[in-house]
Enzyme design. Structure first.
Site, PDB file in Angstrom:
ATOM      1  N   CYS A   1      42.685  32.064  53.015  1.00  0.00           N
ATOM      2  CA  CYS A   1      41.221  32.111  52.908  1.00  0.00           C
ATOM      3  C   CYS A   1      40.798  32.056  51.446  1.00  0.00           C
ATOM      4  CB  CYS A   1      40.678  33.367  53.583  1.00  0.00           C
ATOM      5  SG  CYS A   1      38.871  33.498  53.506  1.00  0.00           S
TER       6      CYS A   1
ATOM      7  N   CYS B   1      37.799  34.270  50.631  1.00  0.00           N
ATOM      8  CA  CYS B   1      38.130  35.695  50.535  1.00  0.00           C
ATOM      9  C   CYS B   1      38.816  36.029  49.217  1.00  0.00           C
ATOM     10  CB  CYS B   1      39.069  36.101  51.681  1.00  0.00           C
ATOM     11  SG  CYS B   1      38.519  35.635  53.325  1.00  0.00           S
ATOM     12  N   ASP B   2      39.758  35.188  48.806  1.00  0.00           N
ATOM     13  CA  ASP B   2      40.665  35.562  47.721  1.00  0.00           C
ATOM     14  C   ASP B   2      40.553  34.713  46.455  1.00  0.00           C
ATOM     15  OD1 ASP B   2      41.746  37.504  49.425  1.00  0.00           O
ATOM     16  OD2 ASP B   2      43.145  36.065  50.293  1.00  0.00           O
TER      17      ASP B   2
END
Length: 319
Positions: free
Chosen positions: A142, A145-146
């Site tokens: 992701c 997300c990261d």
């Protein structure tokens, strides 16, 4: 005296299948509405976020929070209002009539007036041992997300579809350089996405490359690739990277429901309009099992709220 296998039967008003932000949030709302929800957490209590280190984009945590702590906090909030959390895996369902039957671990039958499906989706991986070795230490599925943790660094994205290009371009806004590792000599992505890719100068496409493994002392520091695999000009290629992102798709965890619940060709549960309603009255879906676009913790939580509200209204209309 010989023992015989018996199946216990339990009646509940609201059954939630799956944990994670969607399931736990549904439990919060259902519990506060006096629906006495029972939630089965499945193989991975807390969902995919429990494999994530830092989460910095979930509201209410200005300093960030680890995935496991975030999920434990939401779970505690649900149990505070009386949600009944249990470990177990749904092995069969019968969605016929007003009462829905769900079999857990092949032994317990839950008869539920409403069912909320929140089983999530599992990211597809290449199957390399190094993906597990460096999970949370440079390997991610992701970018949204990261990606923030790789600002100014070099990363690689695996995939050739629209999702891979979206991830690569998102990372290109943060990172110094992005390698796009493509197994074939062409992309599956739409023309519009390919045009955007060509205009993004810090993305380098590695055509006809496949990943053999990752290297690094505790964290990802590089990737070992093979170019033109199986051809006369096959060669090994090594690149230095700090992050390795998988973008080869997700598998929605919907298989056990498919004989009753409508899904798309991939397996994502289809819901009616902006609601969480499935084609079966009294059965609702939320989170990544029905969301093939956003797949974020906050959107999953929001859809869990919707599912609980829809279930509450469904029960109210039956009275």
């Amino acid at each position: 005296m010989s023992e015989t296998n018996t199946t216990s039967i339990e009646r509940v008003k609201c059954l939630i299948v799956g944990s994670g932000p969607a399931g736990y949030t549904a439990a919060i709302y259902a519990a506060r509405a006096n629906m006495s929800p029972v939630l089965y957490e499945g193989l991975q209590p807390g969902g995919q976020l429990t494999t994530t280190t830092e989460v910095e984009n979930f509201p209410g945590y200005p300093e960030g929070v680890t995935g496991p702590v975030l999920m434990e906090d939401i779970k505690k909030q649900a149990t505070r209002f009386g949600a009944d959390m249990r470990w177990g895996i749904v092995t069969d369902v019968t969605f016929e009539g007003d009462i829905h039957k769900v079999v857990v671990d092949g032994a317990t039958t839950i008869e539920a007036e409403t069912v909320i499906i929140a089983t999530g989706a599992s990211a597809k991986y290449l199957g390399l041992d190094d993906e597990k070795k460096y999970a949370g230490s440079g390997v991610s599925a992701c970018a949204t997300c990261d990606g923030f943790f790789y600002r100014g660094k070099d990363v690689a994205v695996v995939g050739g579809g629209d999702t891979a290009l979206e991830e690569a371009m998102y990372l290109a806004n943060l990172c110094r350089k992005v390698y796009l590792i493509v197994r074939r000599d062409e992309l599956r992505a739409s023309k519009v996405m390919q045009d955007r890719l060509e205009r993004t100068k810090n993305i380098e496409v590695l055509w006809k490359h496949q990943t053999l493994g990752l290297t690094g002392d505790g964290v990802v520091e590089g990737a070992v690739l093979v170019k033109n695999k199986g051809e006369e000009n096959e060669e090994k290629v090594e690149i230095k990277i700090d992050g390795f992102f998988l973008a080869i798709g997700h598998n929605p965890n919907s298989e056990v429901f498919k004989k009753y619940i409508n899904t798309d060709e991939v397996g994502y549960v289809l819901t009616e309009g902006v609601t969480s309603k499935t084609n079966v009255p009294g059965v609702f879906a939320c989170g990544d099992v029905m969301d093939n676009s956003y797949r974020q913790a906050i959107t999953a939580a929001g859809s869990g709220c919707k599912a609980a509200l829809d279930a509450e209204r469904y029960l109210a209309e039956k009275v």
